[in-house]
Design an enzyme around this catalytic site. Structure first.
Site, PDB file in Angstrom:
ATOM      1  N   ASP A 536       0.842  -1.186   0.000  1.00 16.04           N
ATOM      2  CA  ASP A 536       0.000   0.000   0.000  1.00 16.04           C
ATOM      3  C   ASP A 536       0.879   1.240   0.000  1.00 16.04           C
ATOM      4  OD1 ASP A 536       0.568   0.774   2.867  1.00 16.04           O
ATOM      5  OD2 ASP A 536      -0.377  -1.167   3.222  1.00 16.04           O
ATOM      6  N   GLU A 616      21.335 -22.736 -17.200  1.00 11.15           N
ATOM      7  CA  GLU A 616      20.586 -21.758 -16.394  1.00 11.15           C
ATOM      8  C   GLU A 616      21.505 -20.630 -15.933  1.00 11.15           C
ATOM      9  OE1 GLU A 616      17.023 -24.513 -14.454  1.00 11.15           O
ATOM     10  OE2 GLU A 616      18.955 -24.381 -13.414  1.00 11.15           O
TER      11      GLU A 616
END
Ligand code: GLA
Length: 730
Positions: A536, A616
């Site tokens: 928020d 990877e």
């Protein structure tokens, strides 16, 4: 001047780049809301408010205007309970022990340079002289010495108006507040839609758009946090509003606790929005001479569609809400050990991970949960913020030094608001936890909440945090919070109004964060609450980035990031590459796609780096290089949602465009594959029409890319992805 007062018409007109907002103190001193829409002149818009003698609409107490005057249908600036308005109110208050009722009337106002602040609460701030102005309007109850100061911050260029309300008791008697909203906003015409963001743990901020019908629509949290479940951010828009066109208005509450937003469509099809503190279980006793500030709410109105709205808001939050010096610095690319080891690690394993991180080119190593007290699972240890040297094989300072010696910064996870019943802290201070006397508390993740409304609890936690910083060179903190707030009862003062404790808890949290940041202004703070349970604007004031979700699956993150992007800067959205099968949903996705998705926000890795394949590792190095070359674009660029994960089953796409439009990225993640698939075309946004951009070795004009578009490569496997960066060449 962004704020104009017309002393004859008694109108207050607030202008921003794209909007005008107007109020008027009418003949009865009621503060009416007369306009919020596209930028207009100083016309007194009260001519639009016409009325008749409607049945069942009562007149205000001291009415001199006849039966055609009722607050039950007039648009008001800050509607209160008890003055003949039966719609949702912004304030319910009265003398304690008496029936609540208020009749607020205009008393005075001031126009001030700069932006007001709200002591103890997060709020937007000015970054340069002249970028904001303040309007302060004082209202008073007709009968009691109860005052309301309405505050407006106008950031003209940023197209932002902030609002807050401060309730003051200047009388001798105690005033009881039972509902305090930061604002009321009346739109005379209905027929609008509401976009809100619901969710759950591991699936936060899911986009939802609905027509506002007669009655009350509520978006709220009573969990003591802003919550995974509903976000204190909504958009009110017209039916035809889309990404690039249409009227829309953002309402964003700068607060991290229980909140309430209500949208009522009334008998005359008008829409009223109120937004502020959740009044469930809220009660605040305001003593003589005291005042109470409701948190700030941020408004922005544009006719440029959702894209224009969210880019304006993202920029404002990046510049005028996030106060950390990290807002403009390159965020360190991090490795976090949580999904790599969970609680099962040794100091040796951590160093091995850190070595791999350094070798890949990462910049920060974060030690997550499990390093303190008795904490080998999530059933014990919270509150005992003493390093477990046996587990680490060294002190925290030594571990930090070894990590620094690898060329990495050192970061640490903490969850200071919590306590486990199996902890020395709880054994010493059982009354520091929220427990209602005579009742067994609800446990969640086997933990209870510390009563942050209490001074001694806050002082203790500040002391422990200070000690941690004294014991090791810590450059980053991940501040977690892993349960909803319940069983709220403060044992400190049984006489205290228990309805005040939830809000006092949040004020206490802000105080502790202030303390930590005041001691360590350079600290990079990452907010977290089981992922995105406290994502928020309140937390963003302290933390420039927030762990967006405990769901690290690249494909579910598409929807989470999509929803988040409407109200919050993408640079605040922490996202990591994790292992497959994904730990939350078991999905397999290519490593490349996991990188494309995580590069959308504050980027990092959260998997066992020791167990990565060579392929990877090569791909991770490529991702890290790409991020390093483009970090300014990703952190500061305008963000465009190009294909919605809700509307397009085949792929989701987004783009960043640098503020000078000389550089842009395009990211596409394929969410379905088809035999004989049609060619996919995608139009870029936000480029310069006449500029020439280089894409895959060829030059294209901005017009071509925006109006004609790009043909996307075919996906080669499930959840394949494509990412490219273009640069201006002329
Ligand atoms: C929460 C966080 C995770 C991790 C764990 C540790 O769930 O969101 O990232 O830190 O806690 O317990």
């Amino acid at each position: 001047m962004a704020i104009l007062y017309d002393s004859v018409a008694r109108t207050f007109t607030l202008h921003t780049a794209e909007s005008t907002y107007q109020m008027k103190a009418d003949a009865q001193n009621v503060l009416l809301h007369t306009y919020f829409g596209p930028r207009a002149d100083g016309t007194d818009f009260s001519y639009l408010i016409v009325s008749r003698d409607y049945g069942y609409c009562s007149e205000p107490a001291e009415n001199t205007a006849g039966r055609e005057y009722s607050l039950d249908y007039f648009p008001q600036e800050y509607p209160v309970y008890g003055d003949g308005d039966y719609r949702v109110s912004a304030l319910q208050a009265g003398i304690a022990g008496q029936a609540p009722a208020l009749a607020l009337r205009y008393v005075s106002h001031r126009i001030l340079p700069g932006k007001y602040d709200l002591p103890g609460l997060p709020a937007l701030f000015s970054i340069e002289e002249g970028d904001a102005e303040t309007l302060e309007i004082v209202l008073k109850d007709l009968y009691e010495e109860i005052y309301v100061t309405l505050l407006y911050g106008v950031f003209e260029e940023k197209n932002i108006i902030t609002r807050a309300a401060v309730i003051g008791n200047r009388g001798a008697k105690t005033v009881k507040l039972s509902r305090v909203m930061s604002m009321g906003l009346d739109f005379p015409e209905g027929g609008r839609e509401l976009i809100s963001f619901y969710g759950k743990h591991t699936l936060e901020r899911q986009f939802e758009r609905k027509t506002l019908c007669h009655g009350i629509t509520e978006i709220s949290s009573a969990r003591g946090t802003s919550s995974h479940h509903h976000n204190p951010f909504v958009i009110v828009c017209d039916r035809n509003t889309a990404e690039d066109v249409g009227a829309c208005c953002a309402v964003s509450l700068v607060y991290s606790g229980s909140f309430k937003l209500q949208a009522e469509v009334d008998q005359f099809d008008s829409l009223r929005i109120v937004c502020g503190l959740n009044d469930n279980e809220f009660e605040w006793m305001l003593g003589s001479g005291e005042s109470f500030a409701a948190p700030e709410v941020v408004l922005s109105y544009t006719e440029k569609g959702l894209s224009g709205l969210s880019n304006g808001l993202q920029k404002t939050y990046r510049e005028n809400l996030i106060r950390s010096p990290w807002k403009n610095r390159k965020r360190p690319l991090l490795a976090n050990n949580w999904e790599a080891t969970y609680f099962k690690f040794t100091g040796g394993k951590l160093l091995e991970l850190a070595r791999q991180a350094a070798d890949l080119g990462l910049e920060l190593f974060v030690l997550d949960d499990g390093w303190f007290g008795k904490r080998d699972d999530d059933r014990s240890g919270l509150g005992d913020w003493y390093v477990n040297e046996k587990k680490l094989g060294c002190t925290l300072g030594e571990l930090a030094d070894r990590i620094h010696a690898l060329g990495l910064k050192f970061g640490l996870w903490i969850e200071p608001e919590m306590v486990s019943e199996d902890s020395d802290l709880y054994r010493a201070h059982p009354d520091w936890a929220f427990v209602i006397p005579g009742r067994d508390p609800n446990r969640s993740r086997s933990q209870l909440l510390l009563d942050f409304s209490r001074q001694e609890v806050r002082e203790y936690i500040k002391g422990r945090i200070d000690d941690l910083f004294a014991s090791a060179d810590i450059e980053y903190i991940k501040w977690d919070m892993n349960r909803s707030i319940g069983n709220v009862y403060s044992a400190a003062d049984p006489g205290l109004s228990q309805g005040a404790v939830r809000h006092k808890y949040i004020l206490g949290l802000y105080e502790v964060l202030e303390h930590m940041l005041a001691q360590h202004p350079d600290l990079l703070l990452e907010g977290c609450s089981g992922g995105g349970g406290r994502f928020d604007a309140g937390m963003l004031y302290y933390a420039p980035q927030i762990w967006c979700s405990d769901n690290t699956d690249a494909i579910e993150r598409l929807r989470i990031h999509y929803g988040t992007s409407f109200g919050y800067p993408m640079s605040a959205t922490a996202a990591h590459v994790s292992i497959c099968p994904n730990h939350q949903n078991g999905r397999m996705t290519p490593f490349r796609t996991r990188g494309v998705c995580a590069m959308q926000g504050a980027f990092g890795y959260e998997l066992d780096l020791d167990r990565m394949t060579q392929e990877e590792k090569d791909e991770a190095r490529r991702q890290i290089r790409l991020y390093n070359e483009n970090w300014e674009l990703f952190q500061q660029g305008n963000y465009y949602r190009l294909a919605s994960p809700y509307e397009n089953p085949d792929f989701t796409a987004w783009s960043y465009v640098s503020p000078d439009q000389s550089r842009a990225s395009l990211s596409v993640v394929y969410t379905d594959v088809h035999a004989s698939a049609k060619p996919y075309r995608l139009k870029w946004k936000g480029l310069l029409e006449d500029a020439l951009y280089e894409l895959d070795g060829k030059l294209y004009s901005g017009t071509a890319l925006m109006h004609g578009g790009t043909v996307l490569p075919w996906p080669e496997c499930d959840y394949d992805s494509y990412m490219t960066v273009i640069e201006r060449k002329n």
